[in-house]
Design an enzyme around this catalytic site. Structure first.
Site, short mmCIF file in Angstrom:
data_model
loop_
_atom_site.label_atom_id
_atom_site.label_comp_id
_atom_site.label_asym_id
_atom_site.label_seq_id
_atom_site.Cartn_x
_atom_site.Cartn_y
_atom_site.Cartn_z
N GLN A 1 5.66 7.88 14.57
CA GLN A 1 4.70 7.57 13.52
C GLN A 1 3.76 6.44 13.99
O GLN A 1 2.55 6.49 13.78
CB GLN A 1 5.46 7.16 12.26
CG GLN A 1 4.69 6.36 11.24
CD GLN A 1 5.44 5.11 10.80
OE1 GLN A 1 6.66 5.08 10.75
NE2 GLN A 1 4.72 4.06 10.51
N GLU B 1 0.85 -1.20 0.00
CA GLU B 1 0.00 0.00 0.00
C GLU B 1 0.89 1.24 0.00
O GLU B 1 1.91 1.29 0.67
CB GLU B 1 -0.90 0.01 1.25
CG GLU B 1 -1.80 1.23 1.31
CD GLU B 1 -2.83 1.14 2.41
OE1 GLU B 1 -3.58 0.15 2.44
OE2 GLU B 1 -2.86 2.05 3.25
P1 FAD Z 1 -17.70 0.85 7.15
O1 FAD Z 1 -17.54 -0.48 6.54
O2 FAD Z 1 -18.87 1.67 6.72
O3 FAD Z 1 -17.75 0.63 8.74
C1 FAD Z 1 -17.77 1.74 9.63
C2 FAD Z 1 -18.58 1.36 10.88
O4 FAD Z 1 -19.94 1.13 10.52
C3 FAD Z 1 -18.11 0.06 11.55
O5 FAD Z 1 -18.25 0.22 12.94
C4 FAD Z 1 -19.06 -1.00 11.01
O6 FAD Z 1 -19.25 -2.07 11.93
C5 FAD Z 1 -20.35 -0.22 10.79
N1 FAD Z 1 -21.08 -0.68 9.59
C6 FAD Z 1 -20.53 -1.06 8.39
N2 FAD Z 1 -21.50 -1.37 7.51
C7 FAD Z 1 -22.69 -1.21 8.15
C8 FAD Z 1 -24.04 -1.38 7.75
N3 FAD Z 1 -24.36 -1.77 6.51
N4 FAD Z 1 -25.01 -1.12 8.68
C9 FAD Z 1 -24.69 -0.70 9.93
N5 FAD Z 1 -23.42 -0.52 10.36
C10 FAD Z 1 -22.43 -0.77 9.47
N6 FAD Z 1 -9.39 6.01 5.08
C11 FAD Z 1 -9.23 6.97 4.14
O7 FAD Z 1 -9.69 8.11 4.33
N7 FAD Z 1 -8.57 6.73 2.96
C12 FAD Z 1 -8.06 5.51 2.67
O8 FAD Z 1 -7.48 5.31 1.59
C13 FAD Z 1 -8.20 4.45 3.63
N8 FAD Z 1 -7.73 3.22 3.38
C14 FAD Z 1 -7.94 2.21 4.30
C15 FAD Z 1 -7.48 0.91 4.01
C16 FAD Z 1 -7.67 -0.12 4.91
C17 FAD Z 1 -7.17 -1.52 4.57
C18 FAD Z 1 -8.31 0.14 6.16
C19 FAD Z 1 -8.49 -0.99 7.16
C20 FAD Z 1 -8.77 1.42 6.46
C21 FAD Z 1 -8.60 2.47 5.54
N9 FAD Z 1 -9.07 3.76 5.79
C22 FAD Z 1 -8.90 4.76 4.85
C23 FAD Z 1 -9.71 4.08 7.08
C24 FAD Z 1 -11.27 3.93 7.01
O9 FAD Z 1 -11.78 4.93 6.16
C25 FAD Z 1 -11.82 4.08 8.43
O10 FAD Z 1 -11.43 3.00 9.22
C26 FAD Z 1 -13.32 4.34 8.53
O11 FAD Z 1 -13.61 4.76 9.88
C27 FAD Z 1 -14.20 3.13 8.25
O12 FAD Z 1 -14.23 2.83 6.91
P2 FAD Z 1 -14.95 1.46 6.43
O13 FAD Z 1 -14.97 1.46 4.98
O14 FAD Z 1 -14.39 0.29 7.15
O15 FAD Z 1 -16.43 1.76 6.99
#
Ligand code: FAD
Length: 288
Positions: free
Chosen positions: A211, A17
């Site tokens: 970091q 990444e």
């Molecule tokens: P979601 O999947 O929407 O989950 C967020 C919360 O909502 C969780 O508590 C989950 O349990 C809950 N939830 C999920 N789906 C539902 C549903 N359908 N109904 C009810 N509740 C639900 N951030 C950036 O800004 N840019 C990046 O490029 C970036 N890359 C990342 C790469 C990886 C591998 C990871 C692990 C994280 C990355 N992040 C990035 C951080 C990420 O944006 C945050 O962790 C954010 O808070 C959650 O994103 P998510 O897509 O997991 O959210």
């Protein structure tokens, strides 16, 4: 190439990444970094997405195109939706289509307390549900071995993760962790819940104490005593900290591969030296 095809025949996938450079004038450096990373033959490189998708005039999509066309390596574009409308996503999908982007890591993104989220997408699963019927894209999603900070429990988080997979995520990449036990327990629960897509383990080498403290503050990963001791002992010696952090990451990766994980996703922090040291140490372990 669609990312999930990389996992066929039980191969252990090894991916990197990177993030778009934050400073003006850093584009030439990032191209050199990408060439050096690609020379290590990762199965793919994923590119993170910041607010608006652009940093220092260099967008996530542009870097994905560079990785595919100049480095001949497969790439994933990260994409967040919390501050986007459907019209914004339509524009991004059209840009992806015009430039041959095939793989997207669909994310909600962190909610900034100073910027009220837009109403169109509440979760990553909503983004996938919207984009899937409107494109030929392959979707990956994020997962959290220690649970996402907003979930009441790991079980609740896994129930929500299943919604993301049911919406169309065909591959998951995990948040970083420093204690493999969390990953194994998470994996067992995810499989019991019927989540059967490949799940890559996210590994971040700790080469700089400040970091890592910032990252841990952001994502809430637990620090095992062995790890905390390492930081305490070497934090004031840059080279020793770097070598110790590389050795710790290598140790984590070997244990994960021995346990038969689907893949390792290395958070390179745009540092080809660290990526090379780790790749050289685990290459035979992963590629046999
Ligand atoms: P979601 O999947 O929407 O989950 C967020 C919360 O909502 C969780 O508590 C989950 O349990 C809950 N939830 C999920 N789906 C539902 C549903 N359908 N109904 C009810 N509740 C639900 N951030 C950036 O800004 N840019 C990046 O490029 C970036 N890359 C990342 C790469 C990886 C591998 C990871 C692990 C994280 C990355 N992040 C990035 C951080 C990420 O944006 C945050 O962790 C954010 O808070 C959650 O994103 P998510 O897509 O997991 O959210």
């Amino acid at each position: 190439m669609k990312i999930s095809s990389l996992f066929e025949n039980g191969k252990t996938v090894f991916s990197f990444e990177i993030f778009p450079p934050k400073k003006d004038g850093a584009i030439r450096n990032i191209h050199k970094t990408l060439e050096e990373l690609s020379a290590l033959r990762p199965d793919f490189i994923s590119v993170t997405y910041g607010a608006g998708g652009t940093a220092a005039g260099c967008s996530t999509r542009e870097l994905v195109t560079y990785i595919k066309e100049h480095c001949h390596t497969e790439a994933i574009a990260h994409l967040t939706c919390v501050n986007s409308t459907k019209a914004d996503i339509d524009r991004i999908m059209e840009d992806f289509r015009q430039h041959g982007v095939e793989n997207v890591l669909a994310l909600r993104g962190d909610i900034n307390p100073d910027i009220p989220p837009k109403d169109d997408f509440r979760h990553a699963s909503d983004l996938i549900e919207y984009m899937k019927p409107r494109s030929d894209l392959h979707f990956s999603g994020a997962c959290y071995p220690e649970g996402h900070g907003e979930s009441a429990s790991i079980v609740e988080d896994i129930i929500n993760l299943k919604k993301k997979v049911e919406a169309g995520a065909e591959h998951l990449i995990s948040q970083l962790f420093f204690d493999n036990t969390f990953f194994y327990e998470f994996l067992e629960k995810a499989r019991i819940a019927g989540i059967n897509v490949p799940i890559e383990a996210g590994i971040m080498p700790c080469v700089n104490a400040k970091q890592i403290q910032r990252m841990v503050g952001m994502c809430g990963a637990s620090l095992p005593p062995k790890f905390a001791k390492m930081i305490q002992r070497y934090e004031s010696n840059t080279e020793a900290m770097r070598d110790a952090g590389i050795a710790y990451a290598v140790d984590q990766i070997i244990d994960l591969v021995a346990h038969g994980v689907d893949g390792i996703h290395l958070y390179t922090m745009n540092d080809p030296y660290i990526a090379r040291k780790i790749t050289e140490s685990v290459e035979k372990v992963i590629r046999t």
